[in-house]
Design an enzyme around this catalytic site. Sequence first.
Site, PDB file in Angstrom:
ATOM      1  N   LEU A  89       9.004  -2.745   1.974  1.00 29.48           N
ATOM      2  CA  LEU A  89       8.840  -3.783   2.620  1.00 29.48           C
ATOM      3  C   LEU A  89       9.826  -4.882   2.333  1.00 29.48           C
ATOM      4  CD1 LEU A  89       4.930  -3.655   2.808  1.00 29.48           C
ATOM      5  CD2 LEU A  89       6.470  -3.381   4.632  1.00 29.48           C
ATOM      6  N   HIS A 105      -0.222   3.322  -7.072  1.00 32.44           N
ATOM      7  CA  HIS A 105       0.760   4.248  -7.325  1.00 32.44           C
ATOM      8  C   HIS A 105       0.344   5.124  -8.379  1.00 32.44           C
ATOM      9  CE1 HIS A 105       4.673   5.443  -8.536  1.00 32.44           C
ATOM     10  NE2 HIS A 105       4.575   5.235  -9.822  1.00 32.44           N
TER      11      HIS A 105
HETATM   12  C1  GRF Z   1      -1.112   8.575  -3.407  1.00 31.30           C
HETATM   13  O1  GRF Z   1      -0.472   9.386  -4.371  1.00 31.30           O
HETATM   14  C2  GRF Z   1      -0.575   7.361  -3.766  1.00 31.30           C
HETATM   15  O2  GRF Z   1      -0.747   7.272  -5.139  1.00 31.30           O
HETATM   16  C3  GRF Z   1       0.920   7.182  -3.361  1.00 31.30           C
HETATM   17  O3  GRF Z   1       0.804   7.685  -2.145  1.00 31.30           O
HETATM   18  C4  GRF Z   1       0.002   8.900  -2.294  1.00 31.30           C
HETATM   19  C5  GRF Z   1      -0.955   8.755  -0.921  1.00 31.30           C
HETATM   20  O4  GRF Z   1      -1.549   9.909  -0.616  1.00 31.30           O
HETATM   21  N1  GRF Z   1       1.069   5.665  -3.146  1.00 31.30           N
HETATM   22  P1  GRF Z   1      -2.719   9.698   0.758  1.00 31.30           P
HETATM   23  O5  GRF Z   1      -1.965   9.559   2.113  1.00 31.30           O
HETATM   24  O6  GRF Z   1      -3.506   8.575   0.320  1.00 31.30           O
HETATM   25  O7  GRF Z   1      -3.379  11.132   0.737  1.00 31.30           O
END
Ligand code: GRF
Length: 214
Positions: A89, A105
């Site tokens: 963003l 994250h």
């Molecule tokens: C997760 O590992 C999260 O930490 C990262 O992206 C992934 C998303 O997975 N930001 P999901 O789409 O929620 O299954």
Amino acid sequence: MKKIVVLISGRGSNLEAICKSGLSKHIECIISNNPNAKGLDFAKIYKTPSAIINSKLINNKELFEKQLIAVIDGFTPDLIVLAGFMKILSPEFIKYYQHKIINIHPSLLPAFKGKQAQLDAYNAKVKVSGATIHLVDELVDNGAIIAQGVVDISKCCDDSEVANNILELEHVLYPFVIKQFIQGKINFANGVVQSQVQASDFEELGELKQHIFI
Ligand code: GRF
């Protein structure tokens, strides 16, 4: 009642965990930049409005974000939850929603920023990694840390095992933190994270309470 909007791009397993934990009534809209995101299924399952703003069809970032803002503002959310949202963003967008956007994250930030956090953690042979929920600021995987969950990865045989183990904790951590926000126990309206989460609030997490830090 506090209102949230969730932004996704793909699988949506965190979104599913948030819905499953009973928070779907707070979700005003699920927005995906990818029309094929599997996570959009959860909008149907949990009867939540959804919107697609196809970033592939709008190859102008400003225009894409303008449309995103138009949809989000229609719901006046208290919180914008990024759950696997794969678009970076712009600083203008982040400023517009200052201190209102959070992200998860899959590492213990500030270690292992970027898209292959789990692989980087595996290759670095660290014994523990985890997940971080942070306020979104204009730098990627930056911003004030709200909560972290720690995972033992010392016995993992490859990076996908690392990713799976972290994801399992993400599915507990993200709903828990959002719930605390909704209940007014976590506040970051001025960019500084303040927590009134009590030891007793962690009880519902069972054994996992020892792995989660706010
Ligand atoms: C997760 O590992 C999260 O930490 C990262 O992206 C992934 C998303 O997975 N930001 P999901 O789409 O929620 O299954």
